[in-house]
Design an enzyme around this catalytic site. Sequence first.
Site, PDB file in Angstrom:
ATOM      1  N   ASN A  68     -17.804  19.133  19.943  1.00 45.44           N
ATOM      2  CA  ASN A  68     -16.775  19.507  20.928  1.00 45.44           C
ATOM      3  C   ASN A  68     -16.055  20.802  20.566  1.00 45.44           C
ATOM      4  O   ASN A  68     -14.931  21.029  20.963  1.00 45.44           O
ATOM      5  CB  ASN A  68     -15.805  18.340  21.174  1.00 45.44           C
ATOM      6  CG  ASN A  68     -15.050  17.935  19.940  1.00 45.44           C
ATOM      7  OD1 ASN A  68     -15.335  18.417  18.851  1.00 45.44           O
ATOM      8  ND2 ASN A  68     -14.072  17.056  20.086  1.00 45.44           N
ATOM      9  N   TYR A 114     -11.968  14.037   7.179  1.00 43.94           N
ATOM     10  CA  TYR A 114     -12.029  13.057   8.276  1.00 43.94           C
ATOM     11  C   TYR A 114     -11.915  11.611   7.762  1.00 43.94           C
ATOM     12  O   TYR A 114     -12.332  10.687   8.463  1.00 43.94           O
ATOM     13  CB  TYR A 114     -13.322  13.227   9.059  1.00 43.94           C
ATOM     14  CG  TYR A 114     -13.288  14.369  10.070  1.00 43.94           C
ATOM     15  CD1 TYR A 114     -12.367  14.379  11.121  1.00 43.94           C
ATOM     16  CD2 TYR A 114     -14.190  15.429  10.000  1.00 43.94           C
ATOM     17  CE1 TYR A 114     -12.328  15.407  12.058  1.00 43.94           C
ATOM     18  CE2 TYR A 114     -14.168  16.470  10.935  1.00 43.94           C
ATOM     19  CZ  TYR A 114     -13.233  16.441  11.966  1.00 43.94           C
ATOM     20  OH  TYR A 114     -13.201  17.458  12.891  1.00 43.94           O
ATOM     21  N   THR A 157     -10.522  15.505  23.898  1.00 41.82           N
ATOM     22  CA  THR A 157     -11.573  15.348  22.880  1.00 41.82           C
ATOM     23  C   THR A 157     -12.948  15.221  23.521  1.00 41.82           C
ATOM     24  O   THR A 157     -13.916  15.838  23.076  1.00 41.82           O
ATOM     25  CB  THR A 157     -11.285  14.081  22.035  1.00 41.82           C
ATOM     26  OG1 THR A 157      -9.971  14.189  21.497  1.00 41.82           O
ATOM     27  CG2 THR A 157     -12.296  13.926  20.916  1.00 41.82           C
ATOM     28  N   PHE A 201     -18.674   6.553  14.514  1.00 44.03           N
ATOM     29  CA  PHE A 201     -19.159   7.930  14.637  1.00 44.03           C
ATOM     30  C   PHE A 201     -18.958   8.763  13.366  1.00 44.03           C
ATOM     31  O   PHE A 201     -19.322   9.937  13.336  1.00 44.03           O
ATOM     32  CB  PHE A 201     -18.489   8.625  15.829  1.00 44.03           C
ATOM     33  CG  PHE A 201     -16.973   8.661  15.777  1.00 44.03           C
ATOM     34  CD1 PHE A 201     -16.299   9.631  15.043  1.00 44.03           C
ATOM     35  CD2 PHE A 201     -16.218   7.719  16.472  1.00 44.03           C
ATOM     36  CE1 PHE A 201     -14.912   9.660  14.987  1.00 44.03           C
ATOM     37  CE2 PHE A 201     -14.817   7.752  16.431  1.00 44.03           C
ATOM     38  CZ  PHE A 201     -14.170   8.729  15.686  1.00 44.03           C
ATOM     39  N   ARG A 216     -12.728  23.147  25.440  1.00 47.21           N
ATOM     40  CA  ARG A 216     -13.748  22.092  25.460  1.00 47.21           C
ATOM     41  C   ARG A 216     -14.427  21.982  26.823  1.00 47.21           C
ATOM     42  O   ARG A 216     -15.630  21.697  26.895  1.00 47.21           O
ATOM     43  CB  ARG A 216     -13.143  20.770  25.006  1.00 47.21           C
ATOM     44  CG  ARG A 216     -12.934  20.748  23.486  1.00 47.21           C
ATOM     45  CD  ARG A 216     -12.091  19.583  23.080  1.00 47.21           C
ATOM     46  NE  ARG A 216     -12.048  19.383  21.633  1.00 47.21           N
ATOM     47  CZ  ARG A 216     -11.078  18.726  21.012  1.00 47.21           C
ATOM     48  NH1 ARG A 216     -10.075  18.219  21.710  1.00 47.21           N
ATOM     49  NH2 ARG A 216     -11.097  18.578  19.700  1.00 47.21           N
ATOM     50  N   GLU A 232      -3.392  18.986   6.803  1.00 52.96           N
ATOM     51  CA  GLU A 232      -4.681  19.657   7.036  1.00 52.96           C
ATOM     52  C   GLU A 232      -4.630  21.115   6.582  1.00 52.96           C
ATOM     53  O   GLU A 232      -5.614  21.626   6.047  1.00 52.96           O
ATOM     54  CB  GLU A 232      -5.062  19.536   8.518  1.00 52.96           C
ATOM     55  CG  GLU A 232      -5.408  18.099   8.891  1.00 52.96           C
ATOM     56  CD  GLU A 232      -5.761  17.900  10.354  1.00 52.96           C
ATOM     57  OE1 GLU A 232      -6.136  16.772  10.711  1.00 52.96           O
ATOM     58  OE2 GLU A 232      -5.687  18.862  11.154  1.00 52.96           O
ATOM     59  N   LYS A 262     -15.825  24.657  15.297  1.00 51.38           N
ATOM     60  CA  LYS A 262     -16.857  23.799  14.713  1.00 51.38           C
ATOM     61  C   LYS A 262     -18.243  24.456  14.728  1.00 51.38           C
ATOM     62  O   LYS A 262     -18.482  25.431  15.459  1.00 51.38           O
ATOM     63  CB  LYS A 262     -16.897  22.472  15.479  1.00 51.38           C
ATOM     64  CG  LYS A 262     -15.628  21.633  15.312  1.00 51.38           C
ATOM     65  CD  LYS A 262     -15.821  20.257  15.932  1.00 51.38           C
ATOM     66  CE  LYS A 262     -14.596  19.386  15.765  1.00 51.38           C
ATOM     67  NZ  LYS A 262     -14.831  17.999  16.234  1.00 51.38           N
ATOM     68  N   HIS A 322     -11.504  21.625  16.516  1.00 56.08           N
ATOM     69  CA  HIS A 322     -10.618  20.548  16.055  1.00 56.08           C
ATOM     70  C   HIS A 322      -9.217  21.117  15.974  1.00 56.08           C
ATOM     71  O   HIS A 322      -9.046  22.284  15.614  1.00 56.08           O
ATOM     72  CB  HIS A 322     -11.032  20.047  14.670  1.00 56.08           C
ATOM     73  CG  HIS A 322      -9.943  19.242  14.003  1.00 56.08           C
ATOM     74  ND1 HIS A 322      -9.742  17.906  14.287  1.00 56.08           N
ATOM     75  CD2 HIS A 322      -8.959  19.599  13.144  1.00 56.08           C
ATOM     76  CE1 HIS A 322      -8.683  17.484  13.610  1.00 56.08           C
ATOM     77  NE2 HIS A 322      -8.196  18.487  12.902  1.00 56.08           N
ATOM     78  N   ARG A 332      -3.427  21.890  21.344  1.00 55.28           N
ATOM     79  CA  ARG A 332      -4.154  20.775  21.963  1.00 55.28           C
ATOM     80  C   ARG A 332      -4.338  21.006  23.461  1.00 55.28           C
ATOM     81  O   ARG A 332      -5.367  20.619  24.033  1.00 55.28           O
ATOM     82  CB  ARG A 332      -3.436  19.456  21.668  1.00 55.28           C
ATOM     83  CG  ARG A 332      -3.481  19.140  20.170  1.00 55.28           C
ATOM     84  CD  ARG A 332      -2.753  17.881  19.796  1.00 55.28           C
ATOM     85  NE  ARG A 332      -3.446  16.687  20.260  1.00 55.28           N
ATOM     86  CZ  ARG A 332      -4.526  16.184  19.678  1.00 55.28           C
ATOM     87  NH1 ARG A 332      -5.074  16.785  18.633  1.00 55.28           N
ATOM     88  NH2 ARG A 332      -5.074  15.091  20.142  1.00 55.28           N
TER      89      ARG A 332
HETATM   90  P1  CMP Z   1     -11.807  16.033  16.247  1.00 51.68           P
HETATM   91  O1  CMP Z   1     -10.607  16.572  16.926  1.00 51.68           O
HETATM   92  O2  CMP Z   1     -12.496  16.936  15.268  1.00 51.68           O
HETATM   93  O3  CMP Z   1     -11.437  14.673  15.496  1.00 51.68           O
HETATM   94  C1  CMP Z   1     -12.413  13.695  15.188  1.00 51.68           C
HETATM   95  C2  CMP Z   1     -13.719  13.970  15.843  1.00 51.68           C
HETATM   96  O4  CMP Z   1     -14.610  12.878  15.944  1.00 51.68           O
HETATM   97  C3  CMP Z   1     -13.479  14.346  17.300  1.00 51.68           C
HETATM   98  O5  CMP Z   1     -12.878  15.627  17.370  1.00 51.68           O
HETATM   99  C4  CMP Z   1     -14.885  14.240  17.876  1.00 51.68           C
HETATM  100  O6  CMP Z   1     -15.642  15.421  17.678  1.00 51.68           O
HETATM  101  C5  CMP Z   1     -15.523  13.157  17.015  1.00 51.68           C
HETATM  102  N1  CMP Z   1     -15.807  11.926  17.764  1.00 51.68           N
HETATM  103  C6  CMP Z   1     -17.027  11.430  18.014  1.00 51.68           C
HETATM  104  N2  CMP Z   1     -16.946  10.284  18.704  1.00 51.68           N
HETATM  105  C7  CMP Z   1     -15.621  10.049  18.905  1.00 51.68           C
HETATM  106  C8  CMP Z   1     -14.898   9.008  19.571  1.00 51.68           C
HETATM  107  N3  CMP Z   1     -15.514   7.976  20.153  1.00 51.68           N
HETATM  108  N4  CMP Z   1     -13.554   9.088  19.575  1.00 51.68           N
HETATM  109  C9  CMP Z   1     -12.904  10.119  18.971  1.00 51.68           C
HETATM  110  N5  CMP Z   1     -13.561  11.137  18.327  1.00 51.68           N
HETATM  111  C10 CMP Z   1     -14.892  11.097  18.295  1.00 51.68           C
END
Ligand code: CMP
Length: 140
Positions: A114, A51, A93, A59, A104, A128, A11, A117, A87
């Site tokens: 973070n 997304y 996350t 968010f 992370r 994807e 990211k 992805h 993962r």
């Molecule tokens: P990612 O794996 O890219 O998938 C969705 C992204 O939303 C997640 O990582 C986070 O960077 C972002 N995000 C922000 N707030 C939240 C939340 N409350 N729960 C899950 N994802 C979140």
Amino acid sequence: MAIERTFSIIKPDAVRRNLIGKILTKFEDGGLRPIALKKIQMTRAQAEGFYSVHKDRPFYGELVDQMIASPVIIQVLEGEGAILRNREIMGATNPANAAEGTIRKEFALSMGENSVHGSDAPETAAEEIRFFFSDDELVG
Ligand code: CMP
């Protein structure tokens, strides 16, 4: 375990901090091989589409803004049980919950920023990958 392919993004927060190499090393050391990789500036339409599953979440707007703030690395990772393995290597996350040694835990700034992805299941991995790569870009 079967050989799988999964989709991965390094990211903007991580690319800006010059962490591409360190993050790729974590994947490679963890047994995953990048079989396709490019650096792109994501458009707003791409980020919103990618997304879209989160479009009703509070968010979503901030997530899209963060993903288009500067370039990202998109890649396809291949290896034994690659979806789960990716993962594990990424960690939770929310970096506050991420295990020691994960990307992370080491590099993420916040839940939104973070650093990486990764696809969460076989169907999303296939979707994807198709979203960003054509078949002839998957060079093995
Ligand atoms: P990612 O794996 O890219 O998938 C969705 C992204 O939303 C997640 O990582 C986070 O960077 C972002 N995000 C922000 N707030 C939240 C939340 N409350 N729960 C899950 N994802 C979140």
